[in-house]
Design an enzyme around this catalytic site. Sequence first.
Site, PDB file in Angstrom:
ATOM      1  N   ASP A  10       0.845  -1.203   0.000  1.00 39.67           N
ATOM      2  CA  ASP A  10       0.000   0.000   0.000  1.00 39.67           C
ATOM      3  C   ASP A  10       0.880   1.254   0.000  1.00 39.67           C
ATOM      4  O   ASP A  10       0.843   2.078   0.911  1.00 39.67           O
ATOM      5  CB  ASP A  10      -0.946   0.006   1.210  1.00 39.67           C
ATOM      6  CG  ASP A  10      -0.207   0.010   2.554  1.00 39.67           C
ATOM      7  OD1 ASP A  10      -0.836   0.443   3.552  1.00 39.67           O
ATOM      8  OD2 ASP A  10       0.978  -0.379   2.608  1.00 39.67           O
ATOM      9  N   ASP A  15       6.764   1.183   1.900  1.00 41.61           N
ATOM     10  CA  ASP A  15       6.505   0.202   0.836  1.00 41.61           C
ATOM     11  C   ASP A  15       7.358   0.518  -0.392  1.00 41.61           C
ATOM     12  O   ASP A  15       7.850  -0.379  -1.078  1.00 41.61           O
ATOM     13  CB  ASP A  15       5.045   0.240   0.408  1.00 41.61           C
ATOM     14  CG  ASP A  15       4.056   0.030   1.529  1.00 41.61           C
ATOM     15  OD1 ASP A  15       3.818   0.989   2.287  1.00 41.61           O
ATOM     16  OD2 ASP A  15       3.546  -1.082   1.660  1.00 41.61           O
ATOM     17  N   ASN A  39      -2.589   2.584   3.371  1.00 39.37           N
ATOM     18  CA  ASN A  39      -2.129   3.952   3.672  1.00 39.37           C
ATOM     19  C   ASN A  39      -2.989   4.995   2.958  1.00 39.37           C
ATOM     20  O   ASN A  39      -3.176   6.104   3.452  1.00 39.37           O
ATOM     21  CB  ASN A  39      -0.679   4.115   3.240  1.00 39.37           C
ATOM     22  CG  ASN A  39       0.278   3.415   4.184  1.00 39.37           C
ATOM     23  OD1 ASN A  39       0.096   3.426   5.399  1.00 39.37           O
ATOM     24  ND2 ASN A  39       1.293   2.767   3.620  1.00 39.37           N
ATOM     25  N   THR A 124       2.847  -6.036   2.764  1.00 39.07           N
ATOM     26  CA  THR A 124       3.284  -4.964   3.668  1.00 39.07           C
ATOM     27  C   THR A 124       2.184  -3.907   3.845  1.00 39.07           C
ATOM     28  O   THR A 124       2.459  -2.750   4.139  1.00 39.07           O
ATOM     29  CB  THR A 124       4.555  -4.276   3.128  1.00 39.07           C
ATOM     30  OG1 THR A 124       4.273  -3.752   1.808  1.00 39.07           O
ATOM     31  CG2 THR A 124       5.718  -5.234   3.057  1.00 39.07           C
ATOM     32  N   PHE A 165      -1.248  -0.706  12.343  1.00 44.25           N
ATOM     33  CA  PHE A 165      -2.130  -0.242  11.263  1.00 44.25           C
ATOM     34  C   PHE A 165      -2.539  -1.367  10.297  1.00 44.25           C
ATOM     35  O   PHE A 165      -3.723  -1.516   9.987  1.00 44.25           O
ATOM     36  CB  PHE A 165      -1.430   0.883  10.484  1.00 44.25           C
ATOM     37  CG  PHE A 165      -2.238   1.383   9.321  1.00 44.25           C
ATOM     38  CD1 PHE A 165      -2.074   0.841   8.056  1.00 44.25           C
ATOM     39  CD2 PHE A 165      -3.189   2.375   9.492  1.00 44.25           C
ATOM     40  CE1 PHE A 165      -2.835   1.278   6.985  1.00 44.25           C
ATOM     41  CE2 PHE A 165      -3.950   2.835   8.427  1.00 44.25           C
ATOM     42  CZ  PHE A 165      -3.780   2.279   7.171  1.00 44.25           C
ATOM     43  N   ASN A 166      -1.578  -2.134   9.764  1.00 48.43           N
ATOM     44  CA  ASN A 166      -1.915  -3.127   8.736  1.00 48.43           C
ATOM     45  C   ASN A 166      -2.915  -4.159   9.245  1.00 48.43           C
ATOM     46  O   ASN A 166      -3.793  -4.593   8.501  1.00 48.43           O
ATOM     47  CB  ASN A 166      -0.653  -3.842   8.238  1.00 48.43           C
ATOM     48  CG  ASN A 166       0.214  -2.963   7.371  1.00 48.43           C
ATOM     49  OD1 ASN A 166      -0.261  -1.985   6.792  1.00 48.43           O
ATOM     50  ND2 ASN A 166       1.500  -3.287   7.298  1.00 48.43           N
ATOM     51  N   HIS A 239       9.570   0.426   8.134  1.00 51.23           N
ATOM     52  CA  HIS A 239       8.983  -0.875   8.488  1.00 51.23           C
ATOM     53  C   HIS A 239       9.129  -1.912   7.359  1.00 51.23           C
ATOM     54  O   HIS A 239       9.681  -2.982   7.556  1.00 51.23           O
ATOM     55  CB  HIS A 239       7.484  -0.732   8.768  1.00 51.23           C
ATOM     56  CG  HIS A 239       7.086   0.364   9.693  1.00 51.23           C
ATOM     57  ND1 HIS A 239       7.131   0.257  11.077  1.00 51.23           N
ATOM     58  CD2 HIS A 239       6.596   1.601   9.433  1.00 51.23           C
ATOM     59  CE1 HIS A 239       6.681   1.376  11.621  1.00 51.23           C
ATOM     60  NE2 HIS A 239       6.351   2.200  10.658  1.00 51.23           N
ATOM     61  N   ASP A 240       8.572  -1.607   6.195  1.00 44.38           N
ATOM     62  CA  ASP A 240       8.286  -2.641   5.202  1.00 44.38           C
ATOM     63  C   ASP A 240       9.493  -3.344   4.593  1.00 44.38           C
ATOM     64  O   ASP A 240       9.446  -4.565   4.383  1.00 44.38           O
ATOM     65  CB  ASP A 240       7.412  -2.048   4.084  1.00 44.38           C
ATOM     66  CG  ASP A 240       6.032  -1.673   4.594  1.00 44.38           C
ATOM     67  OD1 ASP A 240       5.358  -0.861   3.949  1.00 44.38           O
ATOM     68  OD2 ASP A 240       5.624  -2.188   5.654  1.00 44.38           O
TER      69      ASP A 240
HETATM   70  O1  RIB Z   1       2.216   0.196  10.762  1.00 43.21           O
HETATM   71  C1  RIB Z   1       3.150   0.349   9.729  1.00 43.21           C
HETATM   72  C2  RIB Z   1       2.635  -0.260   8.464  1.00 43.21           C
HETATM   73  O2  RIB Z   1       1.409   0.382   8.078  1.00 43.21           O
HETATM   74  C3  RIB Z   1       3.584  -0.064   7.266  1.00 43.21           C
HETATM   75  O3  RIB Z   1       3.421  -1.124   6.370  1.00 43.21           O
HETATM   76  C4  RIB Z   1       3.083   1.206   6.655  1.00 43.21           C
HETATM   77  O4  RIB Z   1       3.410   1.319   5.264  1.00 43.21           O
HETATM   78  C5  RIB Z   1       1.587   1.046   6.820  1.00 43.21           C
HETATM   79  O5  RIB Z   1       1.122   0.206   5.762  1.00 43.21           O
HETATM   80 CA    CA Z   2       2.800  -0.598   4.041  1.00 42.54          CA
END
Ligand code: RIB
Ligand code: CA
Length: 321
Positions: A10, A15, A39, A124, A165-166, A239-240
């Site tokens: 996303d 990403d 996102n 991701t 979040f994901n 993160h990703d």
């Molecule tokens: O919480 C972080 C994740 O949520 C990452 O993958 C960021 O890109 C969002 O998708």
């Molecule tokens: Ca992401």
Amino acid sequence: MPVPVILDCDPGHDDAFNIMLAAAHPRIELLGITTVAGNQTVEKTTLNARRVCTAAGVRGVPIAAGMAEPLRGPGIVAPDIHGESGLDGPEFGEPDVPVDGRDAVTFLRDTLRAHPEPVTLVPTGPLTNIAAFLLAHPELADRIERIVLMGGSTERGNRTPAAEFNILADPEAADVVFRSGLHLTMIGLNVSHRALATPDVVARVKALGTPLAEMSAALLTYFGDTYREVFGFPAPPLHDPLTVAHIAAPDLLTLVHVPVAVELTGTHTRGATVVDLDGVTGAAPNAHVAVDVDVPAYWDLIVDAVRTLGRPAPTGGGLSR
Ligand code: RIB
Ligand code: CA
């Protein structure tokens, strides 16, 4: 032999770096990119995937748009972190890579059916596409080598105190994936919050001196501004790309094989990944969960990817597969 991979993402600033790392690293064969609402809307995340591939000269990698809404309930987006476009910061020109004519689930079906060996899926974003695929094509589960996902946490959340979040964006989809019985690697906030793109990292990227390096530094700078404003972080957690980095360099992360459950009904905890690190539930382990990361080695991989893709293309166009 390179590892065949499909990214499900996303984009999203982090990403974007995962796409670049997958396209650049010699141990990865990037078979395709599927996009999902997360996102930002799926229209925006799909445009952003095309923008990143155009800027990085990644051609011949199919980009298939996926689900616009989670399996159940309204979707959530993150403009406070990634901006209205989902990839605020740099200016992008018109993308010159197309969108595949198939939707994400159809692309996954066709690609897994056709590839001679099982494929690693690397989600991701919210797990909507992956869950929809598993529900629609259980007969193709054996064509999946493993799932390496960014999501969840062994500790706190970010979008809520309990949920990352994901996972929160589609808890029902996450529940399908964690109950799938597939080989699952979960890389959560407990590790990604240590992978902060400090000013030294941004300087290393900028010093590469190419247009792609400029774009990458602008992404990190914007991401750093929002993470400082929203979370008070000194630098943004990337993160990703920990997902592809783990595949390319298996020693990068330390993993433990433990039970993980997704909370679906908690008033304050919906979307939490409940990770039984001490085995107190007696449940069977269903995920390999990251608990440590070699941060310097991680940044070497990221900088190398931007360097590799940013080199002037040999005569005859950009990187193609
Ligand atoms: O919480 C972080 C994740 O949520 C990452 O993958 C960021 O890109 C969002 O998708
Ligand atoms: Ca992401």
